[in-house]
Enzyme design. Structure first.
Site, PDB file in Angstrom:
ATOM      1  N   ARG A 123      47.707  39.906  40.670  1.00 35.47           N
ATOM      2  CA  ARG A 123      48.791  40.253  39.751  1.00 35.47           C
ATOM      3  C   ARG A 123      50.006  39.389  40.036  1.00 35.47           C
ATOM      4  NH1 ARG A 123      46.148  42.330  36.700  1.00 35.47           N
ATOM      5  NH2 ARG A 123      46.302  44.351  35.660  1.00 35.47           N
TER       6      ARG A 123
ATOM      7  N   GLU B 261      54.807  37.754  33.202  1.00 40.25           N
ATOM      8  CA  GLU B 261      53.987  37.257  32.084  1.00 40.25           C
ATOM      9  C   GLU B 261      54.421  37.941  30.784  1.00 40.25           C
ATOM     10  OE1 GLU B 261      49.940  38.203  33.069  1.00 40.25           O
ATOM     11  OE2 GLU B 261      50.113  37.164  34.981  1.00 40.25           O
TER      12      GLU B 261
ATOM     13  N   HIS C 139      45.936  34.442  32.735  1.00 41.66           N
ATOM     14  CA  HIS C 139      45.450  35.802  33.013  1.00 41.66           C
ATOM     15  C   HIS C 139      44.108  36.050  32.314  1.00 41.66           C
ATOM     16  CE1 HIS C 139      46.922  40.070  34.248  1.00 41.66           C
ATOM     17  NE2 HIS C 139      45.597  39.998  34.285  1.00 41.66           N
TER      18      HIS C 139
HETATM   19  C1  DGY Z   1      42.773  43.933  34.937  1.00 38.72           C
HETATM   20  O1  DGY Z   1      41.760  44.524  34.558  1.00 38.72           O
HETATM   21  O2  DGY Z   1      43.651  44.483  35.590  1.00 38.72           O
HETATM   22  C2  DGY Z   1      42.910  42.512  34.516  1.00 38.72           C
HETATM   23  O3  DGY Z   1      43.935  41.870  35.165  1.00 38.72           O
HETATM   24  C3  DGY Z   1      43.112  42.442  33.028  1.00 38.72           C
HETATM   25  O4  DGY Z   1      42.213  41.558  32.478  1.00 38.72           O
END
Ligand code: DGY
Length: 324
Positions: A239, A268, A286
């Site tokens: 993240r 983002e 992402h």
């Molecule tokens: C998640 O599932 O948290 C991913 O980052 C989104 O695609």
């Protein structure tokens, strides 16, 4: 009367169809993420929301939607949802664990290898007709992946899937996690638990794979990067915010580390503009879970969770467990 559901992003037609069989559905067909005020306005008369990580489900949205019973996130991460605020209102929050582990591990490896072997730079050079890299004996050269040391920070399901792939490259695997994984898994993955500082100092590749929470904000900042080898590569597919982007841009610019492979960024869809001029950073938008099969499984899981909550059953992937 059917309960009302808001689908905030474009999803597969069969998913909308499945939802329409049970619920009254409003679907974001043009796939432009709605700003918070529009999201709040559209959620106002809904009982369920099927949300993506780009939707901030906060007090503004929740206060506007007094009948809301469930926020079903089409993601494993839930940092876009104010969970305590949902819990206070009795709104269940669900996610999609388990179905995207291998796909995200694959992307992590794609970035790791792209950064190690300078794939993006090579691609750009071929397009320019510049063949310098192909025949240079000394520089600019890449880094070997095989027999190198891989350090994984965060050894949950995805971290373990990343480690599993390292065995094929005869790598030494170090990991750091709040707790040790069972010994049988350490043996299976040939992975050794070490303190984070040791992992940073000894790894040729450092992969970050921890879920975001304020406790891990800037877990990797200037001080941590300074501990890494100057030849090392940092990969973040977890993240944005876990890595301090400003510190990483500085380090890459000064070649304090060799490179980075990044799928996630602070704030983002904004991007620290410092990354744009850096040839030693490989960037993707992402897309960790972005394959058709996995996105379909995520949508199906999210629909199952949403349906359970609206039909009075406990959703299989309930995040705020106190609402079971
Ligand atoms: C998640 O599932 O948290 C991913 O980052 C989104 O695609």
């Amino acid at each position: 009367m059917k309960q009302r559901v808001l689908v905030t992003r474009q999803v597969f037609p069969e998913i909308v169809e499945a939802l329409r069989a049970r619920f009254d559905v409003e679907h974001n067909d043009d796939d432009r993420p709605w700003p918070t005020d529009e999201l709040a306005r559209r959620a106002a008369d809904k009982q369920g929301v099927l949300a993506s990580v780009m939707d901030r489900i906060d007090e503004t949205v929740l206060a506007a939607a007094p009948g809301l019973k469930v926020v079903s996130n089409i993601a494993v991460g839930t940092n876009n949802v104010d969970i305590p605020a949902c819990t206070k209102r009795g709104i269940r929050v669900t996610n999609t664990p388990g179905v995207l582990d291998d796909t995200t591990a694959d992307l992590t490896w794609a970035l790791l290898m792209a950064a190690a072997r300078r794939i993006a730079e090579g691609d750009a050079q071929v397009r320019r007709g510049d063949w310098k890299l192909a025949f240079a004996m000394q520089s600019p050269l890449g880094t070997d992946v095989h027999h190198a040391t891989l350090g994984i920070i965060g050894m949950g399901r995805i971290g373990q899937a990343i480690a599993k792939r390292a065995t094929g490259f005869d790598m030494r695997v170090l990991y750091n996690n709040r707790g040790r994984i069972p010994e049988s898994d350490e043996l299976r993955l040939n992975a050794t638990w070490v303190e984070r500082d040791r992992l940073l100092a000894e790894s040729d590749f450092v992969v970050v794979m921890v879920p975001y929470s304020p406790a891990v904000h800037h877990l990797i900042g200037a001080a941590e990067i300074a501990r890494m080898k100057p030849t090392a590569i940092l990969v973040n597919t977890a993240r944005g915010g876990v890595v301090d982007d400003a510190a990483l841009v500085d380090a890459l610019k000064a070649r304090r580390i060799a490179g980075a492979g990044l799928d996630v960024f602070e704030g983002e869809p904004k991007l620290n503009p410092g990354y744009l001029g850096l040839p030693n950073a490989v960037l993707t938008p992402h897309i960790g879970s972005a394959t058709r099969a996995t996105r379909m499984r995520m949508c199906e899981t999210a629909v199952a969770n949403l349906s359970a909550a609206l039909e009075g059953r406990t959703p299989p992937d309930l995040v705020n467990k106190e609402l079971a």
